[in-house]
Design a protein around this motif. Structure first.
Motif, PDB file in Angstrom:
ATOM      1  N   PRO A  42      33.559  37.649  52.165  1.00 17.59           N
ATOM      2  CA  PRO A  42      34.151  36.885  51.063  1.00 17.59           C
ATOM      3  C   PRO A  42      34.080  37.602  49.725  1.00 17.59           C
ATOM      4  O   PRO A  42      34.827  37.268  48.814  1.00 17.59           O
ATOM      5  CB  PRO A  42      33.319  35.599  51.045  1.00 17.59           C
ATOM      6  N   PHE A  43      33.192  38.582  49.593  1.00 18.60           N
ATOM      7  CA  PHE A  43      33.085  39.287  48.309  1.00 18.60           C
ATOM      8  C   PHE A  43      34.238  40.276  48.135  1.00 18.60           C
ATOM      9  O   PHE A  43      34.876  40.319  47.089  1.00 18.60           O
ATOM     10  CB  PHE A  43      31.749  40.019  48.205  1.00 18.60           C
ATOM     11  N   SER A  44      34.531  41.060  49.180  1.00 16.86           N
ATOM     12  CA  SER A  44      35.601  42.044  49.057  1.00 16.86           C
ATOM     13  C   SER A  44      36.989  41.421  49.160  1.00 16.86           C
ATOM     14  O   SER A  44      37.978  42.040  48.761  1.00 16.86           O
ATOM     15  CB  SER A  44      35.449  43.127  50.127  1.00 16.86           C
ATOM     16  N   SER A  45      37.100  40.212  49.690  1.00 15.87           N
ATOM     17  CA  SER A  45      38.415  39.584  49.827  1.00 15.87           C
ATOM     18  C   SER A  45      38.815  38.776  48.585  1.00 15.87           C
ATOM     19  O   SER A  45      39.938  38.271  48.522  1.00 15.87           O
ATOM     20  CB  SER A  45      38.446  38.671  51.056  1.00 15.87           C
ATOM     21  N   LEU A  46      37.906  38.651  47.619  1.00 16.04           N
ATOM     22  CA  LEU A  46      38.222  37.953  46.368  1.00 16.04           C
ATOM     23  C   LEU A  46      38.294  38.971  45.232  1.00 16.04           C
ATOM     24  O   LEU A  46      37.445  39.853  45.129  1.00 16.04           O
ATOM     25  CB  LEU A  46      37.151  36.899  46.057  1.00 16.04           C
ATOM     26  N   ASP A  47      39.289  38.845  44.382  1.00 10.98           N
ATOM     27  CA  ASP A  47      39.476  39.775  43.260  1.00 10.98           C
ATOM     28  C   ASP A  47      38.378  39.552  42.232  1.00 10.98           C
ATOM     29  O   ASP A  47      38.284  38.463  41.648  1.00 10.98           O
ATOM     30  CB  ASP A  47      40.847  39.549  42.622  1.00 10.98           C
ATOM     31  N   PRO A  48      37.522  40.556  41.970  1.00 11.58           N
ATOM     32  CA  PRO A  48      36.409  40.359  41.034  1.00 11.58           C
ATOM     33  C   PRO A  48      36.853  40.169  39.589  1.00 11.58           C
ATOM     34  O   PRO A  48      36.075  39.717  38.753  1.00 11.58           O
ATOM     35  CB  PRO A  48      35.590  41.651  41.186  1.00 11.58           C
ATOM     36  N   ARG A  49      38.128  40.485  39.285  1.00  8.68           N
ATOM     37  CA  ARG A  49      38.621  40.346  37.911  1.00  8.68           C
ATOM     38  C   ARG A  49      39.204  38.966  37.642  1.00  8.68           C
ATOM     39  O   ARG A  49      39.603  38.677  36.512  1.00  8.68           O
ATOM     40  CB  ARG A  49      39.687  41.403  37.635  1.00  8.68           C
ATOM     41  N   MET A  50      39.266  38.132  38.668  1.00 14.78           N
ATOM     42  CA  MET A  50      39.852  36.795  38.526  1.00 14.78           C
ATOM     43  C   MET A  50      38.782  35.745  38.730  1.00 14.78           C
ATOM     44  O   MET A  50      37.920  35.884  39.601  1.00 14.78           O
ATOM     45  CB  MET A  50      40.980  36.598  39.553  1.00 14.78           C
TER      46      MET A  50
END
Length: 312
Positions: free
Chosen positions: A91-99
């Motif tokens: 779930p960490f790599s599949s979510l955009d950290p900038r959003m």
């Protein structure tokens, strides 16, 4: 699904092919959960990506409600995206950290033009409530959330456009055991509430036993057994399935000591150089000479039970 092996340089040449998925065929009924099980590298995730057309299959058909997805392009493919979504393993790599969470959950509505700007906030809060999270998390970024919370956001994103079919690609393998149970229970509740259909990809047999209605076992790009969940766990037919079941942990230490483990010898062959005949015969404890000649097709050994083994 075959991937070519090519040489580098200005004029690459094809050296071989990796047969990641070979002659795989199955059906999933509406409202059903099919558990797809196998070791790492068996082709499970590749199957899921082919179903979503993230990979264009080398051959065969993917039928969704009677429509051959390989014929879809442009607008037709865009429309299919409303009907099928995916929950990724990490779930960490599949979510955009900038959003932040609100931006992440608003994106499906923007892409498919399903809600105007002033409507999106209410829909985001509704999604958060659906997956058991509060509206106060809407302004947070992925790094500010726990692993379980991030996976709930990933589930909410998959649900945003009300798809009837969701591929769950090992959605709990990156989570703590206590959080795994919460996420699995959430997926079951959502299925009952929304009538969802799941392809649940996993390597953890205890997880599959908890959530699946039927189980399909993969080995080296081939399906070797398909059956009802309870039947597979009670009486596996294929030698590979038996070995998998014997390796699963049992919570009772007395039963764990008494049961007979099946230890497979040798290494998994490379999908770029598969053995002739049954792909499992080099590690199979009951293999005979006939197993070296041809890969046995899936056949109905018992009503509703399919197995690819000449000795089962």
């Amino acid at each position: 699904m075959h991937f070519p092996i090519t040489t580098g340089g200005l004029l690459p040449r094809k050296r071989g092919v990796i047969k990641a998925v070979d002659d795989v065929s199955f059906t999933i009924g509406r409202g059903e959960t099919l558990g797809l099980v196998g070791e790492s590298g068996s082709g499970k995730t590749t199957v899921g990506r082919c179903l979503l057309l993230m990979y264009k299959p080398t051959g065969g058909q993917v039928l969704f409600d009677g429509t051959d997805l390989s014929t879809l392009h442009g607008h037709g493919l865009h429309q299919f995206r409303k009907d099928a979504q995916v929950i990724f393993q990490d779930p960490f790599s599949s979510l955009d950290p900038r959003m932040n969470v609100e931006q992440i959950l608003s994106e499906p509505f923007i892409i498919h033009k399903l809600a105007k700007r002033h409507e999106r906030r209410a829909k985001v809060i509704e999604l958060l409530d659906t997956v058991g999270m509060g509206a106060q998390l809407a302004s947070r970024y992925p790094h500010e959330l726990s692993g379980g919370q991030r996976q709930r956001i990933a589930i909410a994103r998959a649900l945003a456009i009300n798809p009837p079919f969701i591929i769950c690609d090992e959605p709990v393998s990156a989570l703590d055991v206590s959080v795994q149970a919460q996420v699995l229970n959430l997926l079951e509740e959502l299925q009952d509430k929304l009538g969802l259909t799941y392809l649940f990809i996993a390597h953890d047999l205890s997880v599959v036993r908890h959530i699946a209605d039927r189980v399909a076992i993969m080995y080296l790009g081939h399906l070797v057994e398909i059956a009802d969940r309870d039947e597979v766990f009670r009486e596996p037919l294929h030698p590979y399935t038996k070995a998998l079941m014997s390796a699963a942990l049992i919570p009772d230490p007395i039963q764990e000591e008494q049961r007979q483990r099946i230890i497979l010898t040798g290494e998994i062959p490379s999908p770029a150089n598969k053995p002739k005949g049954c792909v499992f015969h080099q590690r199979c404890p009951i293999a005979i000479d006939a197993c070296k000649e041809q890969m046995p097709p899936l056949r109905e050994a018992k009503p509703g039970r399919f197995v690819a083994c000449i000795r089962a």
